[in-house]
Design an enzyme around this catalytic site. Structure first.
Site, PDB file in Angstrom:
ATOM      1  N   ASP A   9      -1.911   3.281  -1.265  1.00 13.17           N
ATOM      2  CA  ASP A   9      -3.421   3.115  -1.639  1.00 13.17           C
ATOM      3  C   ASP A   9      -3.372   2.349  -2.762  1.00 13.17           C
ATOM      4  OD1 ASP A   9      -5.942   4.243  -1.800  1.00 13.17           O
ATOM      5  OD2 ASP A   9      -5.463   5.719  -3.499  1.00 13.17           O
ATOM      6  N   ASP A  11      -6.780   2.411  -5.516  1.00 11.76           N
ATOM      7  CA  ASP A  11      -7.114   3.269  -6.502  1.00 11.76           C
ATOM      8  C   ASP A  11      -6.524   4.540  -6.969  1.00 11.76           C
ATOM      9  OD1 ASP A  11      -9.254   1.317  -7.208  1.00 11.76           O
ATOM     10  OD2 ASP A  11     -10.234   1.781  -5.110  1.00 11.76           O
ATOM     11  N   ARG A  49     -17.776   4.031   0.251  1.00 15.32           N
ATOM     12  CA  ARG A  49     -18.875   3.667  -0.916  1.00 15.32           C
ATOM     13  C   ARG A  49     -20.198   4.637  -0.492  1.00 15.32           C
ATOM     14  NH1 ARG A  49     -20.440  -1.970  -1.395  1.00 15.32           N
ATOM     15  NH2 ARG A  49     -18.132  -2.301  -1.922  1.00 15.32           N
ATOM     16  N   LYS A 118     -13.833  -1.950  -0.434  1.00 14.50           N
ATOM     17  CA  LYS A 118     -14.185  -3.155  -0.115  1.00 14.50           C
ATOM     18  C   LYS A 118     -13.698  -4.229  -1.152  1.00 14.50           C
ATOM     19  CE  LYS A 118     -17.449  -2.197   3.516  1.00 14.50           C
ATOM     20  NZ  LYS A 118     -18.731  -1.524   3.779  1.00 14.50           N
TER      21      LYS A 118
HETATM   22  C1  BG6 Z   1     -11.215   4.103  -2.780  1.00 17.00           C
HETATM   23  C2  BG6 Z   1     -11.990   5.103  -4.032  1.00 17.00           C
HETATM   24  O1  BG6 Z   1     -10.440   3.435  -3.065  1.00 17.00           O
HETATM   25  O2  BG6 Z   1     -12.612   3.250  -2.638  1.00 17.00           O
HETATM   26  C3  BG6 Z   1     -13.251   5.546  -3.784  1.00 17.00           C
HETATM   27  O3  BG6 Z   1     -10.689   5.757  -4.191  1.00 17.00           O
HETATM   28  C4  BG6 Z   1     -14.140   4.524  -3.428  1.00 17.00           C
HETATM   29  O4  BG6 Z   1     -13.573   6.315  -4.926  1.00 17.00           O
HETATM   30  C5  BG6 Z   1     -13.701   3.560  -2.214  1.00 17.00           C
HETATM   31  O5  BG6 Z   1     -15.350   5.020  -2.984  1.00 17.00           O
HETATM   32  C6  BG6 Z   1     -14.805   2.432  -1.856  1.00 17.00           C
HETATM   33  O6  BG6 Z   1     -14.763   1.514  -2.872  1.00 17.00           O
HETATM   34  P1  BG6 Z   1     -15.464   0.342  -2.871  1.00 17.00           P
HETATM   35  O7  BG6 Z   1     -14.999  -0.510  -3.856  1.00 17.00           O
HETATM   36  O8  BG6 Z   1     -15.955  -0.270  -1.340  1.00 17.00           O
HETATM   37  O9  BG6 Z   1     -17.036   0.729  -3.444  1.00 17.00           O
HETATM   38 MG    MG Z   2      -6.619   6.792  -4.421  1.00 16.42          MG
END
Ligand code: BG6
Ligand code: MG
Length: 213
Positions: A9, A11, A49, A118
């Protein structure tokens, strides 16, 4: 089955974008007068998101929002979020993370990203991590977000491996569920170490070297 691939993963495992997500969602929420705090933000970990927006809107009491309104709100949040991401540099990844990834590659493991975001490729580019991975599965190639296993199944396919040959490193309960429901080994770090479904728990990132020898 022996582990041949390790899916990370992004984030909360390799980089720490929680604060940026929080600040961007907070500004969006303030704009429509909906209460939002760090505790609600914790529930957004690993969640897509649009699903994150729905969680925030649980407290919304204003005029009804159309799908188009919701898309605009999500777009607003993402615009703010991406501005924060632009501040990221290679210094946002620790030496411990880089050295561990390098060593795992040296030991012959295939490495992939499995992220709901994304923005994953943009973040990897900002922090100069792209070249460490054989495959990237992210929010742009899935229909269903974690806890559905799709993002990790796709990652295993991109690596040319069976799900059972892959381990997933996750900080979110939803991510551990996705790994386990996909037939993979679930390795928890951060918040997810509290989750009983995890097969392994890391105190620190380099503990991976004691598991994957
Ligand atoms: C995940 C995060 O990696 O990505 C979430 O932990 C986030 O918090 C999700 O909502 C979607 O991210 P993004 O960048 O597509 O808005
Ligand atoms: Mg995570």
């Amino acid at each position: 089955m022996a582990t041949k691939g390790i899916i990370f993963d992004l984030d909360g495992v390799l980089v720490f974008t929680d604060r940026y997500h929080y600040l961007a969602w907070k500004e969006m929420a303030d704009g429509i007068g909906v209460y939002f705090d760090e505790i609600i933000n914790n529930r957004l970990r690993g969640v897509s998101r649009m699903a994150s927006l729905e969680i925030i809107l649980e407290r919304y009491e204003g005029a009804p929002l159309s799908d188009e309104d919701k898309a605009k709100l999500a777009e607003k949040k993402n615009g703010l979020y991406v501005e924060y991401l632009k501040e990221m540099t290679p210094a946002d990844v620790t030496d411990e993370v880089r050295d561990t990834l390098r060593e795992l590659r040296k030991r012959g493991y295939k490495l992939a990203i499995g992220s709901s975001s994304k923005n994953a490729k943009f973040i990897l580019g900002r922090v100069d991590l792209t070249s460490y991975f054989d495959a990237i599965s992210d929010g742009t190639n899935i229909v269903r977000s974690k806890p559905d296993p799709e993002v990790f199944i796709k990652a295993s396919e991109f690596l040319g491996l069976e799900p059972g040959e892959c381990a997933v490193i996750e900080d979110a309960f939803a991510g551990i569920d996705a790994a386990k429901d996909g037939g993979m080994t679930g390795v928890a770090i951060g918040d997810a170490v509290k989750y009983e479904r995890a097969d392994y728990r890391l105190n620190t990132f380099s503990d991976l070297l004691g598991i994957f020898r």
